[in-house]
Write an enzyme that holds these catalytic residues in place. Structure first.
Site, mmCIF file in Angstrom:
data_model
loop_
_atom_site.group_PDB
_atom_site.id
_atom_site.type_symbol
_atom_site.label_atom_id
_atom_site.label_comp_id
_atom_site.label_asym_id
_atom_site.label_seq_id
_atom_site.Cartn_x
_atom_site.Cartn_y
_atom_site.Cartn_z
ATOM 1 N N ASP A 82 -2.920 2.229 -17.164
ATOM 2 C CA ASP A 82 -2.649 1.109 -16.248
ATOM 3 C C ASP A 82 -3.973 0.533 -15.743
ATOM 4 O OD1 ASP A 82 -1.445 -0.714 -14.654
ATOM 5 O OD2 ASP A 82 -0.556 0.716 -13.243
ATOM 6 N N SER B 280 -1.819 -2.217 -5.294
ATOM 7 C CA SER B 280 -2.033 -2.006 -6.731
ATOM 8 C C SER B 280 -3.257 -2.734 -7.255
ATOM 9 C CB SER B 280 -0.819 -2.502 -7.503
ATOM 10 O OG SER B 280 0.180 -1.533 -7.439
HETATM 11 C C1 4AZ Z 1 2.712 -0.543 -5.486
HETATM 12 O O1 4AZ Z 1 3.870 -0.847 -5.653
HETATM 13 C C2 4AZ Z 1 2.425 0.879 -5.125
HETATM 14 N N1 4AZ Z 1 2.108 5.351 -2.990
HETATM 15 C C3 4AZ Z 1 1.120 1.296 -5.116
HETATM 16 C C4 4AZ Z 1 0.834 2.611 -4.779
HETATM 17 C C5 4AZ Z 1 1.829 3.469 -4.461
HETATM 18 C C6 4AZ Z 1 3.130 3.062 -4.453
HETATM 19 C C7 4AZ Z 1 3.426 1.742 -4.791
HETATM 20 C C8 4AZ Z 1 1.463 4.878 -4.119
HETATM 21 O O2 4AZ Z 1 1.819 -1.364 -5.606
#
Ligand code: 4AZ
Length: 479
Positions: free
Chosen positions: A333, A429
């Site tokens: 990813d 993210s």
């Molecule tokens: C997201 O959806 C996401 N707890 C990023 C990190 C985590 C959960 C969701 C980790 O971008």
């Protein structure tokens, strides 16, 4: 959020053959070839049979062990033996070609299924692959002290480069070969390489030709008067006004603390995070670009912790998702964005350092996560960038049954607080997971996925940037 999933692993089944298509392993025709009946039938009192497949006369066939018959059949046995030898040699030749060349068992191929080269043809200064792949990753930096290493085709090993006769022009050439541009170059210096030089050095030959690839001008040597080269290809990893220590369970950041953090936006709306790694390149997560993969949709904003102040940002020229990104298990990813215009660096806009070879971020290391993601699962997102400290866990801990149950592959690392309460969440993210060594910050991960946010025993999962380092530089070279 689609990351809050319990993924079932995908098993590839490459070796299975259906029974109906597979020859029966114990069929008698394989093990017991049928030989012609040679026992003279008159010995056991049966009527004599005549071998109708033979060109010998029936009379001769009755007495095959007589001298006259042996002489007459001799040429046939000879022919048969010759044929056997030819067929055996052909089969051996075919097998050798298949394994040594087609499968490239003793060498390395130019890309999957490409031309097979011997190990000594890699990094020997001659482009043997049509795309030059065999000469494209012959230099690397090692560890936090940035020792320059060159791959020796002769020794088939990475060796430190001796600083004898070295200058900035060689430094710029190497940085450019790695994937940076000459303008990013900072400086070289010298360091005693300690045990890293136990095999010797790669040393510049005298009277080198600037038109040739640099690796063809380096030769293994045990002698080096000036110690090893260290190389700073870009000024990276410096922060001003470090973490004061929400992401979930975090605090608000101040301008300049995380100058590599960017907001990736569509129509001025924050979608994902990212990290500046050079004036032209942003590192983020591939899952951010699965739905909206057209570069013209995106802009990259940087330079302020408040989204309300951050400005329109820079247009994106190209989005490179990892070709092996797997949306089911979130393997690989990672994505790179190439900007249309280079960023102008300042105290608030600066790159983070990419990790080098020999830099495993070990279990128990303290790291920091930053982002404009939700402050609780499915909750609101903040205007101000949040920061939080987390612990990097071993893959064994991450994969324990009560933790992430075997879902953390080698392309991932997991980090958080097993007791819960601190984590990345939706909207974080693609953003950074960074580790400080001395005064320098290194990019250990890109925020990828998790089960909920900040739950007990559910640490966040990050792309393992160290694992992707060759892939990253390969993309940066293809400008
Ligand atoms: C997201 O959806 C996401 N707890 C990023 C990190 C985590 C959960 C969701 C980790 O971008």
């Amino acid at each position: 959020m689609y990351n809050n999933k319990v993924n079932s692993p995908v098993y590839e089944n490459r070796g299975f053959q259906h029974e109906a298509e597979r020859p029966a392993p114990y069929s008698s025709q394989y093990i017991y070839p049928s030989f012609p009946q040679t026992t003279p039938s008159h010995n056991v009192g049966y009527p004599q049979t005549i071998n109708t497949h033979s060109t010998t006369t029936p009379g001769e066939a009755h007495y095959p062990r007589q001298k006259t018959g042996t002489r007459k059949c001799h040429w046939k046995y000879g022919l048969c033996a010759c044929l056997c030898v030819v067929v055996t040699l052909a089969v051996i030749g075919l097998l050798l070609w298949y394994f040594l060349y087609y499968q490239c068992l003793l060498g390395m191929s130019c890309g999957p299924g490409g031309k097979c080269l011997s190990h000594s043809q890699w990094c020997n200064g001659v482009r043997d692959c049509s795309n030059g792949e065999d000469e494209s990753q012959c230099f690397r930096l090692h560890g936090t002290s940035l020792i320059l290493e060159s791959y020796s085709a002769n020794k088939q090993a990475w060796m430190p480069v001796c600083a004898d006769n070295w200058d900035d022009n060689y430094g710029k050439t190497v940085c450019q070969q790695i994937g940076y541009s000459r303008q990013d170059y900072v400086a070289y210096s010298q360091i005693s390489p300690g045990s890293m030089a136990s095999n010797g050095y790669m040393k510049l030959k005298s009277g080198s030709d600037p038109g040739l690839l640099l690796q063809s001008q380096l030769t293994p040597s045990l002698q080096c008067s000036a110690s090893a080269v260290t190389l700073q290809c870009i000024g990276c990893g410096r922060s001003s006004g470090g973490p004061s220590s929400r992401i979930v369970g975090g605090t608000e950041a101040v301008n300049g603390a995380w100058p590599w953090q960017v907001s990736l936006q569509i129509s001025s709306k924050h979608i994902c995070g990212g990290s500046i790694i050079s004036p032209y390149w942003i590192l983020s997560a591939a899952h951010c670009f699965q739905k909206y993969n057209s570069p013209s949709l995106w802009r990259v904003s940087s330079g302020d912790v408040r989204l309300s102040q951050i400005g329109l940002g820079t247009a994106v020229e190209r989005i490179i998702n990892h070709e092996k990104y797997d949306s089911d298990g979130s393997d690989n990813d990672i994505a790179l964005l190439k900007l249309r215009e280079p960023l102008t660096f300042s105290t608030r806009v600066r790159p983070v350092c990419l990790p080098n070879a020999g830099m495993p971020f070990s279990a128990g290391s303290q790291a920091w996560i930053t982002g404009w993601g939700a402050l609780r699962s499915s909750g609101p997102s903040p205007d101000i960038l949040n920061q939080a400290q987390v612990t990097i866990y071993s893959r064994e801990t991450c994969n324990a049954d009560q933790v992430l149950h075997g879902q953390v592959t080698k392309t991932m690392i997991c980090a958080g607080k097993l007791q819960g309460g601190v984590d990345t969440c939706q909207g974080d993210s693609g953003g950074p997971l960074v580790v400080k060594v001395g005064d320098v910050w290194w990019l250990a991960g890109d925020t990828s996925w998790g089960i909920g946010c900040a739950l007990k025993n559910k640490p966040g999962v990050y792309g393992n940037v160290t694992y992707f380092i060759d892939w990253i530089y390969k993309q940066m070279q293809n400008d």
